[in-house]
Write a protein that holds these residues in place. Structure first.
Motif, PDB file in Angstrom:
ATOM      1  N   LYS A   1       8.647  -2.189  -8.296  1.00  0.00           N
ATOM      2  CA  LYS A   1       9.322  -3.078  -7.274  1.00  0.00           C
ATOM      3  C   LYS A   1       9.200  -2.676  -6.017  1.00  0.00           C
ATOM      4  N   GLN A   2       8.991  -1.389  -5.538  1.00  0.00           N
ATOM      5  CA  GLN A   2       9.207  -0.853  -4.423  1.00  0.00           C
ATOM      6  C   GLN A   2       7.756  -1.202  -3.658  1.00  0.00           C
ATOM      7  N   GLN A   3       7.752  -1.712  -2.559  1.00  0.00           N
ATOM      8  CA  GLN A   3       6.781  -1.879  -1.747  1.00  0.00           C
ATOM      9  C   GLN A   3       6.868  -1.560  -0.384  1.00  0.00           C
ATOM     10  N   PHE A   4       5.353  -1.286   0.201  1.00  0.00           N
ATOM     11  CA  PHE A   4       5.471  -0.807   1.584  1.00  0.00           C
ATOM     12  C   PHE A   4       4.374  -1.565   2.360  1.00  0.00           C
TER      13      PHE A   4
ATOM     14  N   GLY B   1       4.518   8.519  -6.854  1.00  0.00           N
ATOM     15  CA  GLY B   1       4.518   7.452  -7.872  1.00  0.00           C
ATOM     16  C   GLY B   1       5.341   6.396  -7.707  1.00  0.00           C
ATOM     17  N   VAL B   2       6.290   6.246  -6.565  1.00  0.00           N
ATOM     18  CA  VAL B   2       7.593   5.481  -6.330  1.00  0.00           C
ATOM     19  C   VAL B   2       6.958   4.034  -6.632  1.00  0.00           C
ATOM     20  N   ILE B   3       5.748   3.479  -6.327  1.00  0.00           N
ATOM     21  CA  ILE B   3       5.283   2.140  -6.372  1.00  0.00           C
ATOM     22  C   ILE B   3       5.137   1.871  -7.843  1.00  0.00           C
TER      23      ILE B   3
ATOM     24  N   SER C   1       0.875  -1.192   0.047  1.00  0.00           N
ATOM     25  CA  SER C   1       0.003   0.037   0.000  1.00  0.00           C
ATOM     26  C   SER C   1       0.736   1.415   0.111  1.00  0.00           C
ATOM     27  N   ARG C   2       0.394   2.119  -0.507  1.00  0.00           N
ATOM     28  CA  ARG C   2       1.098   3.875  -0.539  1.00  0.00           C
ATOM     29  C   ARG C   2       0.262   4.647   0.518  1.00  0.00           C
ATOM     30  N   HIS C   3      -0.759   3.832   1.206  1.00  0.00           N
ATOM     31  CA  HIS C   3      -1.316   4.725   1.732  1.00  0.00           C
ATOM     32  C   HIS C   3      -1.418   4.560   3.492  1.00  0.00           C
TER      33      HIS C   3
END
Length: 231
Positions: free
Chosen positions: A205-208, A198-200, A75-77
């Motif tokens: 490949k970037q994941q949080f 917009g990094v995700i 998630s980016r949130h």
């Protein structure tokens, strides 16, 4: 004989009268106790939609709920108002409106950046007053930096550079409910200048994720506090 019978009748009548009075008092006392208990229970309930603002210390605290889904999903949130369109896409469900949160940040004296447009260029960085963001919950009195509540998919340390982006006009237009975004965001009230917009999507490949080694279990109510950060 008549006198004895008359005396007996009076005695019986008095017994019935006393019994009736006694029953009446018992019945009336029960609702009173019930009403008192209800009032005490109501007084103990917390209004989790409230925002706690301390203008002297310049802090704003909101309530949120852990969303355990994002211990394992990307998630980016970070924090989103539960009634916003992204209300179920976040690590913490915010229990207050992002618009009310913005208002309290302004009331506490924070300065918004308002620098990112919509649409936004890839890798754009949010501006605004630097913030310290911490999380506490029952049993965890020592504040936990918000960045410690996030883990990355590649195992690298998640960096927090929180900024009061502001973005209130875009927040009204989008109605996403975004209170705190994990990367720079043109809509979220607070977001992270350590990661470009917009990094995700851009890196693929970037994941949080929510850090389940730090964050309490799904459904736990937490308090998230926003304060000035010294540069």
């Amino acid at each position: 004989m008549k006198k004895r019978f008359f005396a007996f009748a009076i005695a019986v009548a008095m017994i019935f009268a006393l019994t009736a009075c006694g029953g009446s008092q018992t019945e009336s006392s029960e609702p009173a106790e019930s009403e008192t208990a209800t009032e005490e229970t109501a007084a103990e309930e917390t209004d989790y939609s409230q925002i706690i603002t301390d203008t002297a210390k310049q802090t704003v605290t909101v309530y949120a709920q852990v969303n355990g889904k994002y211990f394992t999903e990307n998630s980016r949130h970070g924090v989103v108002f539960k009634d916003g369109s992204n209300g179920e896409k976040c690590i913490f469900r915010g229990l207050c409106s992002e618009k009310d949160f913005y208002g309290q940040m302004i009331a506490a004296g924070f300065e918004p950046g308002d620098n990112l447009p919509v649409p936004c260029e890839d890798d754009a960085i949010i501006e605004g007053q630097p913030l310290s963001v911490t999380v506490t919950w029952e049993g965890q009195d020592e504040p936990v930096p918000f960045e410690k509540c996030i883990k990355t998919g590649d195992g690298k340390e998640y960096i927090g550079d929180w900024r009061f982006g502001g973005n209130i006009k875009k927040a009204y237009a989008a109605n996403t409910g975004c209170i705190l975004c994990i990367e720079s965001c043109p809509v979220g009230i607070v977001s992270n200048a350590a990661y470009g917009y917009g990094v995700i999507e851009n890196t693929k490949k970037q994941q949080f994720f929510g850090n389940d080694e730090v964050v309490p279990e799904d459904g736990t109510i937490v308090q998230i506090t926003f304060a000035p950060r010294a540069e």
